[in-house]
Scaffold this motif. Structure first.
Motif, PDB file in Angstrom:
ATOM      1  N   LEU A  33       0.789  -1.000   0.036  1.00  0.00           N
ATOM      2  CA  LEU A  33       0.025   0.077   0.018  1.00  0.00           C
ATOM      3  C   LEU A  33       0.980   1.153  -0.191  1.00  0.00           C
ATOM      4  O   LEU A  33       2.063   1.234   0.517  1.00  0.00           O
ATOM      5  CB  LEU A  33      -0.980   0.093   1.229  1.00  0.00           C
ATOM      6  N   TYR A 117     -11.319   6.267   0.422  1.00  0.00           N
ATOM      7  CA  TYR A 117     -11.248   4.810   0.961  1.00  0.00           C
ATOM      8  C   TYR A 117     -11.846   3.977  -0.609  1.00  0.00           C
ATOM      9  O   TYR A 117     -11.294   3.160  -0.874  1.00  0.00           O
ATOM     10  CB  TYR A 117     -12.471   4.615   1.820  1.00  0.00           C
ATOM     11  N   MET A 120      -8.768   3.782  -2.819  1.00  0.00           N
ATOM     12  CA  MET A 120      -7.903   2.718  -2.270  1.00  0.00           C
ATOM     13  C   MET A 120      -8.135   1.393  -2.395  1.00  0.00           C
ATOM     14  O   MET A 120      -7.500   0.555  -2.898  1.00  0.00           O
ATOM     15  CB  MET A 120      -7.668   2.980  -0.693  1.00  0.00           C
ATOM     16  N   PHE A 121      -9.650   1.334  -2.346  1.00  0.00           N
ATOM     17  CA  PHE A 121     -10.144  -0.086  -2.683  1.00  0.00           C
ATOM     18  C   PHE A 121     -10.506  -0.425  -3.937  1.00  0.00           C
ATOM     19  O   PHE A 121     -10.055  -1.667  -4.551  1.00  0.00           O
ATOM     20  CB  PHE A 121     -11.366  -0.316  -1.971  1.00  0.00           C
ATOM     21  N   ASP A 151      -5.764  -2.253   2.309  1.00  0.00           N
ATOM     22  CA  ASP A 151      -6.882  -1.959   1.275  1.00  0.00           C
ATOM     23  C   ASP A 151      -7.414  -3.211   0.903  1.00  0.00           C
ATOM     24  O   ASP A 151      -8.142  -3.471  -0.241  1.00  0.00           O
ATOM     25  CB  ASP A 151      -6.245  -1.334   0.013  1.00  0.00           C
ATOM     26  N   CYS A 153      -6.233  -5.692  -0.909  1.00  0.00           N
ATOM     27  CA  CYS A 153      -6.101  -6.138  -2.285  1.00  0.00           C
ATOM     28  C   CYS A 153      -5.214  -7.303  -2.224  1.00  0.00           C
ATOM     29  O   CYS A 153      -5.181  -8.362  -2.989  1.00  0.00           O
ATOM     30  CB  CYS A 153      -5.290  -4.968  -3.253  1.00  0.00           C
ATOM     31  N   ALA A 227     -14.872  -3.056  -0.861  1.00  0.00           N
ATOM     32  CA  ALA A 227     -13.585  -3.911  -0.995  1.00  0.00           C
ATOM     33  C   ALA A 227     -14.122  -5.420  -1.025  1.00  0.00           C
ATOM     34  O   ALA A 227     -13.772  -6.306  -1.925  1.00  0.00           O
ATOM     35  CB  ALA A 227     -12.771  -3.820   0.383  1.00  0.00           C
TER      36      ALA A 227
END
Length: 295
Positions: A33, A117, A120-121, A151, A153, A227
């Motif tokens: 991140l 947010y 970021m997601f 995040d 991911c 997310a």
């Protein structure tokens, strides 16, 4: 008790991260991140490279602090937003933080800009939209994924490619750590991190601690919604936070146990406190002599 699969993966992941020498090297996929999170993770990645591990870092083209000056393979993918968009949303988020009540999860998540947010997601969807990158990861036999879980991911990548994962984090939002590790966390004895209670609570404080826990559950379902939708799209099944976090093989917690409340620690949880700190210099003989005299 940790899932059975962890027991088999645990020795290998620890071996991969802690051993040195090219003959013992592994192949590691890093999903970081950006921003301050990367500044700490980068020191670990650099050390892994020095020890002979083959490292591939996957990062979005639009990012903070994520540079390509590492002595390893770096793969990038296009995002749906620009750096200007990211900076704008962060400024909205930062200004909001000055107006909220301190140590309150509701105001931190619900009272701040949702835009930062969502960006970021959303970049994880961009990663899986890059078919060439997905195929590259699939064709390369990585031994593990080294990731920052904020995040989510990296967690999705590890789950999608069925790879052992090593989480590197200061902490984890939304009670995911204790639930994913199946670590006992009795609310009558362990205060939630957003409260200023001690580990010895009165009856009233224990009741309040339970109420805060319920509030977290309601808020976190909203906070993680985007997310989890992306994870469900990628994995083509309904996904919960537990599905992603429980897949973790190793938890490297970037803190020290003395800084938190007394809680049990599972076998796949390791405290790596001090890794954020600058390396201290040895005391001079004069300082040592004075210190001895004081004793």
């Amino acid at each position: 008790m940790a899932p059975a699969v962890v027991s088999g993966l645990l020795p290998f992941c620890v071996y991969l991260l802690l051993t040195s020498g090219a003959g013992e090297a592994g192949k590691l996929l890093v999903v970081p991140l950006g921003g301050s999170h990367w500044l700490t993770m980068r020191s670990v990645v650099e050390k892994l490279i020095q020890r002979g591990h083959e490292v591939v870092v996957v990062m979005p083209e639009v990012r903070w602090q994520l540079t390509q000056s590492l002595n390893c393979t770096v793969k990038t993918y296009v995002t749906s937003y620009t750096l200007k968009d990211l900076n704008r949303e962060f400024m909205v988020f930062a200004k909001t933080q000055w107006k909220i009540r301190e140590n309150n999860l509701f105001y931190l998540v619900m009272g701040s800009s949702r835009g930062i947010y969502e960006m970021m997601f959303s970049h994880c969807r961009s990663l899986f939209n890059d078919k060439k990158l997905v195929e590259y990861i699939k064709q390369n036999s990585f031994d593990a994924v080294f990731l920052d879980p904020f995040d989510m991911c990296g967690l999705i990548v590890a789950k999608y490619f069925s790879l052992p994962s090593v989480v590197f984090a200061r902490g984890v939002f939304c009670h995911c750590l204790e639930e994913a590790t199946q670590c006992p966390y009795p609310l009558s004895y362990v205060p939630r991190s957003w409260l200023a209670f001690s580990d010895v609570m009165s009856f009233k404080e224990r009741v309040w601690n339970h109420l805060i826990h319920l509030e977290e559950r309601l808020i976190c379902s909203y906070f993680l919604k985007n997310a989890l939708e992306i994870a469900s799209e990628v994995l083509e099944t309904h996904v919960t936070p537990y599905d992603l976090f429980s897949h973790t093989s190793i938890w490297l917690l970037r803190t020290d146990f003395v800084l938190g409340y007394p809680t049990p620690v599972m076998p796949n949880m390791f405290y790596v406190g001090g890794i954020n700190c600058q390396q201290g210099k040895p005391l001079s003989k004069g300082v040592l002599a004075n210190f001895i005299l004081l004793l």
